[in-house]
Design an enzyme around this catalytic site. Structure first.
Site, PDB file in Angstrom:
ATOM      1  N   VAL A  18       0.853  -1.189   0.000  1.00 24.83           N
ATOM      2  CA  VAL A  18       0.000   0.000   0.000  1.00 24.83           C
ATOM      3  C   VAL A  18       0.888   1.238   0.000  1.00 24.83           C
ATOM      4  CG1 VAL A  18      -1.709   1.318   1.313  1.00 24.83           C
ATOM      5  CG2 VAL A  18      -1.887  -1.174   1.166  1.00 24.83           C
TER       6      VAL A  18
ATOM      7  N   GLU B  62      16.001 -14.014  24.102  1.00 23.76           N
ATOM      8  CA  GLU B  62      15.864 -15.326  23.465  1.00 23.76           C
ATOM      9  C   GLU B  62      17.024 -15.605  22.517  1.00 23.76           C
ATOM     10  OE1 GLU B  62      11.093 -16.041  24.047  1.00 23.76           O
ATOM     11  OE2 GLU B  62      11.745 -14.936  22.287  1.00 23.76           O
TER      12      GLU B  62
ATOM     13  N   ASP C  27       0.454  -3.680  16.533  1.00 26.22           N
ATOM     14  CA  ASP C  27       1.577  -2.822  16.925  1.00 26.22           C
ATOM     15  C   ASP C  27       1.438  -1.388  16.427  1.00 26.22           C
ATOM     16  OD1 ASP C  27       2.520  -5.212  17.790  1.00 26.22           O
ATOM     17  OD2 ASP C  27       4.489  -5.034  16.838  1.00 26.22           O
TER      18      ASP C  27
END
Lengths: 421, 421
Positions: free
Chosen positions: B78, B171, B300
Site C-alpha cells: 500500500v 531469546e 503494533d
C-alpha cells in the site's frame, strides 16, 4: 614425516564419497566447497515446486563429516590450481593451500547453448538458490494472475514453459499441473489454477533420451494425461521477457524454466588438462589426469567413456562411484599397489511424473517398470538415500502431508525476492 | 446493493484475526499484504538460530483463509491512503482500491534511535528475510573463525553482541551459547564453539522491563549461567564494521544483532491522523480513527492506553484481540448497534532462555513461574498457537530432534548471501 594431504574440492556426491572412502586412511583431508551444505540434487525439483523445504534436501557438510576426524571442512571458492607447485588458491585468501593429492568434484552448471542472455528469463535448477528462484517465480505468477484484469496478460501469467525433456524437465513439468489442480485449487478466488498451461519443449525426438523408447513413450503419455503439452523435436530460438519463440511459433509466457543441458564447472579448464566440448575433463581410466597421478576428477566434471559411445551419465550414483574410485586409487598409490580403472555399475534410471507415476529402467533396460509401482520404488529409493536421519524423517512427514492433504506447504516468497519482472 | 467492502492491510496476527472475526458477516473482505505469508513472529528467533525452517513458522495467507469464501487475498504494497475518497493505492497498480471500512494492521519495524547507519552492521529481527540474514551471519562467522590464523581476528569472529534486553534479545542471547556448546561442538576442528562470547546490552536498568523484577533477575541469572555477559544500564554509542562502542568501552566483533526497539509502520503517518513519537496511531477506544469510524487500526501500529501510563504491549495476543475488536465494531456499525471500547485481556508474558529455562508472568504478575516448568509451559503454548496443523507437527518433530540430538538442522547458507563483510 607428516601425513599425506588430500584436498577435495566439492561437497556433492563425488566429493563426499571420496572423503568417506578415505575415512580409515592415514591422511589429512581438507574438503572445500563454495557453500556450507551438501545438496541432495535428485530432489531439488521438489524444493522448486514448494513440496520440500531447502533444509529438507540439504545438510551442512561439516555436520555430515563431524565424526570423521581426519577431515576438515572449509567454505571457500577455488580460484586457481597450480599443478606444478601442487597448491590451490582460494578467492580472498592469500596463503595458497598445498596438496599431495587433489580430487576435483565441482560438478556442472546449466548451459544456454551460446545464449547467455536467456538465463535472465529462464532460470535453471542446480542450487538451492535456483530452486527458490523458480519457486518464487511460479508462486508470484499465480499471485499476479489472480488480480490481472486483462485476459491475455492473465493467460501469459498462467502459462509455464519448461525447456529440456530430461529427468529435471519431466519432473518439473509433472509437478506443476498437479500443484494447480490440487494444492492451490481452493486458495484463489478469480483464477482456476487447475487450468495452468504447461508446455514441455525438447529438442530431440523423444523425452528422457537415456531411457528405453517404450518408457519415453509412457512418460509422454503420463504427462499428457496430466495436461502437459509435450513438444519434441522442437528447438527454442528465442527467450525474452514476453515469452518463448519456437521457430515460427511464439508462446506468450512470463515463466520459463531451463532444464536443457549443462556445462562442466570452469575449474576443469583451470587444471590445464584436456577437456571436451562441454568442459568435462578427459581423465584416464583411473580417473587421474593424463600424466599426473596426483590429481583426480570425479562426478559430472569427468568425461568417462561408458558404452555405445556414451559417457557415464551425470547422476548421483555415478558421482558416488567415481568419488570412491578416486579415493581408492590414492590409497593404492600410498600402499604401492596398482591403481584400478573405474567401472560404472549402472543401477538403473528413474524419473517421476507427478503423483503416482514414474518410470524405471533397471539392469540396462532389462527390467522396465512404469506407473504406480515405479513411483513407489522411486519414493523408497529417494528416502533411503537422503543424507542424514533427520532429513529422511522430515521428508517423509512432508510427503505424507502432501499426499493426504494435497498440500504444498513451503510457499514462502521472501520480501527481497521479486523473480517476476 | 452490493455488500460492504472491508479492506484489511496486513496479514499478521491483527489482520488475520480481523478477517476471521468477519467470517460469517455479509461483507466482501480484501486482505492485502506485502508478502504471501503470515509469520508466527514469536518463534522468529528460532529461525534466526537455525532451529526451525522459515516454512515451519509461516504459512501462505491465502492458504490459511482458503475456506473463508468472503475473503480475497492480494499481494501488494500500500502506497497511499485517501480517506476522503475512501480508496487505497497499491504500488505499481493504477486502479485505486475502494473500501467502505479499512483495518490497518501493518505492525512495526526495528528502529535505530536516529542512527540508520547502524542497520547495515546490526540487522534486526522482524521478517523471515531478517531471520535468514542473522542465521547466515552467525554461521558464516563460525566458518571464517575456523580458518582465521590471527587470534585477535578469530576472537572478533567468535564474539556476538545483541543490543536490546527485551524478549527477542534475551531469546537470541540464550540460544547462541547453547548452539555453540551442543549443536556445533563436534563439527569444527580448530575452534571451540563452546567458547563463543555473547554480550547482551540493555540501556535500561534491567532485562525484560515489562516483567516483574524478580523474574527479570531470574532471567539474568539464567543467562549468566549459560555464559552470556549481561550489561544493563549500558548505552550503545556506536556500531561499525569492526565492533560496538559502549561509551568508553569497545567490543571488537563482526556480528551485532539488533533487538532494541521498534517504530511503527510508515502507513500510520499516511493516514493523516495523529500519531505518537514512535509513529503509532492514536486511536479512539473503539480502535477507530478520531472522527472517522470507517478506519480502524489494530496491532503494533495502534497506540492504545492500558494501565499505569503504559500502552497495550506489542505482542501477538494483543494484536489478535485488537483485530477481533476492530472487526466487531465494523459489524456493530453495519447492524446499527453501538461500538465497544477495546479492553486488553492480558494473559501474561513469557520469555524463554536457552534450553530448559523460561520465565512466565501470568495474571498481571500474580502468578510467576521460572525455570523448567515455565519452559514446558512456553513449549506447550507455542505449539498450540502455531498456525496450521502441518506447521505444528513439523515444529514438534524439529524440536524433538533438537532436544534429543542437540542438532541444529536448518543451517543452509545460500550462495547469494554473504552477510559478513
Amino acid at each position: 614425516m607428516s601425513r599425506p594431504r588430500v584436498v577435495i574440492v566439492g561437497g556433492g556426491f563425488g566429493g563426499l564419497s571420496a572423503a568417506r572412502a578415505l575415512r580409515r586412511a592415514d591422511v589429512d583431508i581438507l574438503l572445500i566447497d563454495r557453500t556450507n551444505h551438501h545438496l541432495f540434487q535428485p530432489l531439488l525439483y521438489q524444493a522448486a515446486t514448494a513440496a520440500l523445504a531447502p533444509s529438507d534436501i540439504s545438510a551442512p557438510i561439516r555436520w555430515i563429516l563431524r565424526g570423521q576426524r581426519n577431515v576438515a571442512t572449509r567454505l571457500g571458492t577455488v580460484e586457481r590450481i597450480d599443478r606444478a607447485a601442487r597448491t590451490i588458491a582460494l578467492a580472498g585468501v592469500d596463503e595458497p593451500i598445498p596438496y599431495d593429492y587433489l580430487i576435483l568434484a565441482t560438478g556442472s552448471r546449466h548451459a544456454y547453448f551460446g545464449h547467455p542472455e536467456w538465463e535472465e528469463f529462464a532460470p535453471g535448477l542446480k542450487s538451492l538458490d535456483d530452486a527458490q528462484a523458480i519457486r518464487s517465480r511460479f508462486l508470484l505468477a499465480l499471485e499476479r494472475a489472480e488480480w490481472e484484469p486483462d485476459p491475455q496478460a492473465r493467460q501469459a501469467l498462467l502459462t509455464f514453459v519448461i525447456v529440456g525433456g530430461g529427468p529435471t524437465g519431466v519432473e518439473l513439468a509433472g509437478a506443476l499441473p498437479e500443484m494447480g489442480r490440487n494444492a492451490f485449487r481452493r486458495d484463489f478466488r478469480h483464477i482456476d489454477t487447475s487450468r495452468v498451461r504447461v508446455v514441455l519443449v525438447e529438442g530431440g525426438p523423444r523425452l528422457l533420451a537415456s531411457f528405453p523408447e517404450s518408457l519415453s513413450a509412457r512418460a509422454q503419455r503420463d504427462l499428457e494425461r496430466l495436461g502437459v503439452e509435450v513438444r519434441t523435436s522442437t528447438i527454442v530460438t528465442g527467450i525474452d521477457a514476453g515469452g518463448v519463440t519456437l521457430g515460427a511459433e511464439r508462446i506468450v509466457t512470463r515463466c520459463v524454466f531451463w532444464a536443457a543441458g549443462s556445462v562442466a564447472s570452469p575449474l576443469g579448464r583451470a587444471l590445464g588438462a584436456p577437456v571436451d566440448r562441454a568442459g568435462r575433463v578427459l581423465v584416464e581410466p583411473t580417473l587421474a589426469l593424463p600424466g599426473d597421478d596426483q590429481v583426480f576428477v570425479a562426478g559430472d566434471l569427468a568425461a568417462v567413456p561408458w558404452r555405445d559411445g556414451l559417457l557415464v551419465p551425470g547422476v548421483a550414483p555415478a558421482a558416488n562411484q567415481m568419488g570412491t574410485r578416486a579415493a581408492r586409487n590414492i590409497l593404492a598409490q600410498l600402499k604401492g599397489r596398482p591403481m584400478q580403472a573405474f567401472r560404472y555399475a549402472n543401477k538403473g534410471e528413474l524419473a517421476t511424473i507427478g503423483r503416482h507415476a514414474a518410470i524405471a529402467s533397471l539392469g540396462g533396460g532389462k527390467v522396465r517398470i512404469a506407473g504406480y509401482p515405479a513411483w513407489l520404488f522411486w519414493l523408497f529409493l529417494h528416502v533411503m538415500y537422503l543424507v542424514g536421519f533427520r532429513n529422511r524423517l522430515s521428508v517423509l512427514l512432508e510427503w505424507g502431508f502432501n499426499y493426504i492433504f494435497h498440500q504444498r506447504a513451503v510457499r514462502v516468497v521472501s520480501e527481497g525476492r521479486d523473480g517476476l519482472r
